[in-house]
Design a protein around this motif. Structure first.
Motif, PDB file in Angstrom:
ATOM      1  N   MET A 175       0.831  -1.206   0.000  1.00 33.71           N
ATOM      2  CA  MET A 175       0.000   0.000   0.000  1.00 33.71           C
ATOM      3  C   MET A 175       0.868   1.259   0.000  1.00 33.71           C
ATOM      4  O   MET A 175       0.598   2.224  -0.736  1.00 33.71           O
ATOM      5  CB  MET A 175      -0.922  -0.021   1.226  1.00 33.71           C
ATOM      6  CG  MET A 175      -1.908   1.153   1.314  1.00 33.71           C
ATOM      7  SD  MET A 175      -1.201   2.636   2.116  1.00 33.71           S
ATOM      8  CE  MET A 175      -0.947   2.029   3.787  1.00 33.71           C
ATOM      9  N   LEU A 176       1.935   1.244   0.800  1.00 33.66           N
ATOM     10  CA  LEU A 176       2.841   2.381   0.838  1.00 33.66           C
ATOM     11  C   LEU A 176       3.592   2.528  -0.490  1.00 33.66           C
ATOM     12  O   LEU A 176       3.817   3.643  -0.971  1.00 33.66           O
ATOM     13  CB  LEU A 176       3.833   2.227   1.990  1.00 33.66           C
ATOM     14  CG  LEU A 176       3.240   2.292   3.406  1.00 33.66           C
ATOM     15  CD1 LEU A 176       4.310   2.002   4.443  1.00 33.66           C
ATOM     16  CD2 LEU A 176       2.598   3.652   3.669  1.00 33.66           C
ATOM     17  N   GLN A 177       3.984   1.397  -1.078  1.00 35.47           N
ATOM     18  CA  GLN A 177       4.657   1.445  -2.380  1.00 35.47           C
ATOM     19  C   GLN A 177       3.763   2.084  -3.440  1.00 35.47           C
ATOM     20  O   GLN A 177       4.255   2.776  -4.343  1.00 35.47           O
ATOM     21  CB  GLN A 177       5.047   0.028  -2.831  1.00 35.47           C
ATOM     22  CG  GLN A 177       6.163  -0.599  -2.009  1.00 35.47           C
ATOM     23  CD  GLN A 177       6.359  -2.078  -2.337  1.00 35.47           C
ATOM     24  OE1 GLN A 177       5.428  -2.768  -2.758  1.00 35.47           O
ATOM     25  NE2 GLN A 177       7.575  -2.564  -2.144  1.00 35.47           N
ATOM     26  N   CYS A 178       2.461   1.865  -3.320  1.00 33.91           N
ATOM     27  CA  CYS A 178       1.515   2.390  -4.301  1.00 33.91           C
ATOM     28  C   CYS A 178       1.148   3.847  -4.050  1.00 33.91           C
ATOM     29  O   CYS A 178       0.591   4.505  -4.950  1.00 33.91           O
ATOM     30  CB  CYS A 178       0.237   1.538  -4.309  1.00 33.91           C
ATOM     31  SG  CYS A 178       0.474  -0.166  -4.878  1.00 33.91           S
ATOM     32  N   ASN A 179       1.436   4.374  -2.851  1.00 29.96           N
ATOM     33  CA  ASN A 179       0.994   5.724  -2.506  1.00 29.96           C
ATOM     34  C   ASN A 179       2.122   6.715  -2.240  1.00 29.96           C
ATOM     35  O   ASN A 179       1.897   7.931  -2.309  1.00 29.96           O
ATOM     36  CB  ASN A 179       0.082   5.678  -1.274  1.00 29.96           C
ATOM     37  CG  ASN A 179      -1.315   5.188  -1.604  1.00 29.96           C
ATOM     38  OD1 ASN A 179      -2.083   5.872  -2.282  1.00 29.96           O
ATOM     39  ND2 ASN A 179      -1.647   3.990  -1.150  1.00 29.96           N
ATOM     40  N   LEU A 180       3.305   6.222  -1.916  1.00 29.90           N
ATOM     41  CA  LEU A 180       4.419   7.112  -1.636  1.00 29.90           C
ATOM     42  C   LEU A 180       5.356   7.200  -2.832  1.00 29.90           C
ATOM     43  O   LEU A 180       5.393   6.305  -3.679  1.00 29.90           O
ATOM     44  CB  LEU A 180       5.196   6.630  -0.407  1.00 29.90           C
ATOM     45  CG  LEU A 180       4.442   6.633   0.924  1.00 29.90           C
ATOM     46  CD1 LEU A 180       5.344   6.097   2.034  1.00 29.90           C
ATOM     47  CD2 LEU A 180       3.941   8.020   1.271  1.00 29.90           C
ATOM     48  N   THR A 181       6.123   8.282  -2.882  1.00 30.28           N
ATOM     49  CA  THR A 181       7.089   8.478  -3.954  1.00 30.28           C
ATOM     50  C   THR A 181       8.477   8.118  -3.442  1.00 30.28           C
ATOM     51  O   THR A 181       8.993   8.755  -2.510  1.00 30.28           O
ATOM     52  CB  THR A 181       7.086   9.953  -4.424  1.00 30.28           C
ATOM     53  OG1 THR A 181       5.778  10.284  -4.875  1.00 30.28           O
ATOM     54  CG2 THR A 181       8.082  10.155  -5.551  1.00 30.28           C
ATOM     55  N   PHE A 182       9.052   7.080  -4.021  1.00 29.90           N
ATOM     56  CA  PHE A 182      10.395   6.644  -3.622  1.00 29.90           C
ATOM     57  C   PHE A 182      11.374   6.846  -4.776  1.00 29.90           C
ATOM     58  O   PHE A 182      11.022   6.681  -5.946  1.00 29.90           O
ATOM     59  CB  PHE A 182      10.386   5.163  -3.216  1.00 29.90           C
ATOM     60  CG  PHE A 182       9.627   4.886  -1.949  1.00 29.90           C
ATOM     61  CD1 PHE A 182      10.143   5.249  -0.726  1.00 29.90           C
ATOM     62  CD2 PHE A 182       8.394   4.260  -2.000  1.00 29.90           C
ATOM     63  CE1 PHE A 182       9.435   4.988   0.449  1.00 29.90           C
ATOM     64  CE2 PHE A 182       7.678   3.999  -0.837  1.00 29.90           C
ATOM     65  CZ  PHE A 182       8.199   4.365   0.389  1.00 29.90           C
ATOM     66  N   THR A 183      12.607   7.194  -4.421  1.00 26.72           N
ATOM     67  CA  THR A 183      13.665   7.392  -5.416  1.00 26.72           C
ATOM     68  C   THR A 183      14.614   6.206  -5.369  1.00 26.72           C
ATOM     69  O   THR A 183      15.049   5.795  -4.289  1.00 26.72           O
ATOM     70  CB  THR A 183      14.457   8.684  -5.120  1.00 26.72           C
ATOM     71  OG1 THR A 183      13.551   9.786  -5.089  1.00 26.72           O
ATOM     72  CG2 THR A 183      15.518   8.916  -6.186  1.00 26.72           C
ATOM     73  N   ALA A 184      14.919   5.649  -6.532  1.00 26.15           N
ATOM     74  CA  ALA A 184      15.836   4.502  -6.601  1.00 26.15           C
ATOM     75  C   ALA A 184      17.223   4.919  -6.113  1.00 26.15           C
ATOM     76  O   ALA A 184      17.754   5.963  -6.506  1.00 26.15           O
ATOM     77  CB  ALA A 184      15.915   3.979  -8.031  1.00 26.15           C
TER      78      ALA A 184
END
Length: 552
Positions: free
Chosen positions: A294-303
């Protein structure tokens, strides 16, 4: 001069009492890790094993299948009442280990392409009766590895739920008339550190060496269950010595009778507590299995650069150490003398801030969610102590339900607003996760210690088993429902995956979780209504739920 009429036992020693609790807590800590070992790598299960949300949810829900539909939990309660805590501890540890080993083999490379995989592909696609009722743990098209993993998870589930009721009974045995709510709250708080441990280490083992292998994560869980078995063996000898000192025959004097269940089920207070447990746990444990995704689908992460410090295994170890400092300091602040209480709290807060910062820098949803149990570790003993000395257990359940509703609604409708806003999203996520963990801590501190007030002491094992059985219905149903809701409410993701316009990796982090989270918030709403009803029944019938456990 020593009073010869005063019997001093291990139970009378605070050190021995809390040592027994520590053994049980650490064993449950290990079992909690395995329970959610695949949760932080749901995306990898989809990309490497072909488990879509329905397959993942069906496999996760299978944990409680035998407990619910073969009534194993009821049988476990009878075993506990007839055979005692010690026998049940060893049996539950063995069953957990056997199931976990099967679960591990199912996700290994060795299973892929084997004759066993072929058999599971061609079989268990239709189970007469279960399919018609819509309760089958398998379905046509379910990946063979998911089916076999489900078999292992069913067996593990029998052991872990048996261990749960055994631990509750064991705490009652060692702490009745003493700090029982504090003990139960502390046990659950410490055990739930397993959730953070799982979230931190499972992705690390799966990606170790730059080669993805999900079976390494499961193997880590299996090793920890071996350690849990050792804890149960040590507890076995402590408990045996206690019975030798007291001359008790370890809960085997009164044979189980069907009428015992009638006595339990005739209590309106018991029904309200049981249903509250179902709703509360159904809104938390199934959510944990999807929370990282759920967090992966809603938060913006940088590689991250694979060669950077923040992408290394070293930072994983450091972050875990910081987590232990935060948890230990928060927990110790409850028991330290007044002059040391503030320094412990200050250390806990600083460590928590450092832990959150490291989670943000690692750009990992799993490390963000790993903060879930940390606030609970600090406040659960406070709540338990309050219930022991002041009461208000039913009122705490009402407060917990309100917090539960607020958190799921925040995840559903507020967190998505920060998509693209890296800082705002992380702060909102951390705050909501901490509050959710705190709301969950209200249950062990207030609900479980209330059960001995509702039933006769000789059938406490059966009473806990009944509650766990009802609870397991929700734990079986809602992981599957969440998976099905995700697939049904995200048809564009499923269609894009099928036509090849996105990869499995992209699909795994593209779901809209709003409807699934709204469903969980509704569970909190029903729990709130039951909590209010419980307060009314308690006042009318004088159940004593609002009264302290320790009488002045």
């Amino acid at each position: 001069m020593t009073n010869q009429n005063t019997l001093t036992t291990l139970r009378d020693s605070a050190t021995m009492r809390w040592t027994a609790l520590l053994l049980l807590s650490f064993a449950m800590f290990c079992s909690y890790i395995f329970m959610d070992i695949l949760s932080p790598i749901k995306d990898l299960m989809q990309s490497t094993r072909g488990w879509d949300s329905t397959a993942f949810g069906t496999m996760q829900g299978s944990e409680t299948f035998l407990n619910v539909f073969v009534f194993f939990l009821i049988i476990a309660g009878i075993i506990l009442d007839k055979m005692g805590v010690r026998f049940t501890a060893l049996l539950s540890g063995t069953v957990m280990l056997v199931g976990a080993t099967i679960n591990w083999y199912a996700v290994t490379e060795s299973f892929q392409g084997s004759a066993l995989e072929t058999w599971f592909t061609n079989n268990l696609n239709y189970i007469p009766g279960f399919d018609e009722l819509g309760i089958s743990p398998f379905y046509l098209g379910m990946p063979a590895s998911a089916k076999f993993a489900a078999v292992g998870f069913m067996i593990f589930g029998c052991g872990v739920e048996m261990a749960g009721i055994m631990v509750s009974r064991g705490i009652v045995k060692w702490f009745k008339g003493r700090e029982m709510a504090l003990a139960m709250g502390s046990e659950m708080a410490l055990a739930r550190l397993g959730v953070a441990t799982c979230m931190i280490f499972s992705p690390m083992f799966a990606r170790m060496g730059g080669v993805i292998d999900v079976s390494r994560s499961v193997a880590f869980g299996v090793v920890l269950l071996m350690i849990a078995m050792i804890m149960f063996v040590v507890y076995f000898f402590m408990d045996k010595k206690l019975d030798t000192q007291t001359g008790e025959a370890e809960e085997k004097d009164d044979p189980f009778k069907i009428s015992d269940l009638g006595a339990i089920l005739s209590s309106s207070g018991f029904w309200l507590v049981a249903l509250l447990c179902v709703l509360y746990y159904s809104a938390i444990f199934p959510f944990q299995k999807y929370a990282v995704n759920m967090l992966q689908c809603n938060l913006t992460f940088t590689a991250l650069d694979p060669n950077s410090f923040w992408a290394s295994d070293t930072v994983t170890i450091i972050q875990y150490f910081v987590m232990l400092v935060a948890a230990a300091a928060a927990f110790a602040s409850n028991f330290a003398r007044k002059s040391l209480r503030f320094p412990f709290l200050a250390l806990a807060i600083l460590a928590l801030i450092g832990f959150c910062y490291m989670g943000y820098m690692r750009q990992s949803a799993a490390t963000v969610f790993s903060v879930f149990p940390l606030l609970a570790v600090g406040i659960t003993p406070i709540l338990g102590k309050y219930v022991d000395h002041k009461g208000k257990a039913a009122s705490m359940l009402v407060v917990g339900s309100i917090l539960l509703i607020a958190c799921h609604l925040t995840f559903a409708f507020v967190l998505p607003l920060f998509r693209g806003n890296e800082i705002g999203g992380i702060i909102t996520a951390y705050t909501t996760i901490l509050v959710l963990g705190a709301s969950f801590s209200l249950v062990p501190a207030s609900l479980w210690p209330s059960v001995p007030k509702l039933v006769d002491s000789k059938i406490i094992g059966s009473a806990y088993a009944m509650i766990f059985w009802f609870q397991n219905i929700g734990l079986w149903l809602f992981p599957m429902l969440i998976g099905k809701v995700l697939d049904k409410t995200n048809p564009e993701v499923i269609a894009a995956l099928e036509n090849g316009s996105i990869t499995a990796e992209q699909a795994a982090v593209s779901y809209d979780y709003s409807y699934a989270l709204l469903m969980l918030a509704c569970l909190g709403g029903f729990a709130l209504l039951l909590g209010l009803a419980l307060k009314v029944v308690d006042k009318k019938k004088g159940l004593g739920l609002e009264e302290p456990n320790i009488k002045a």
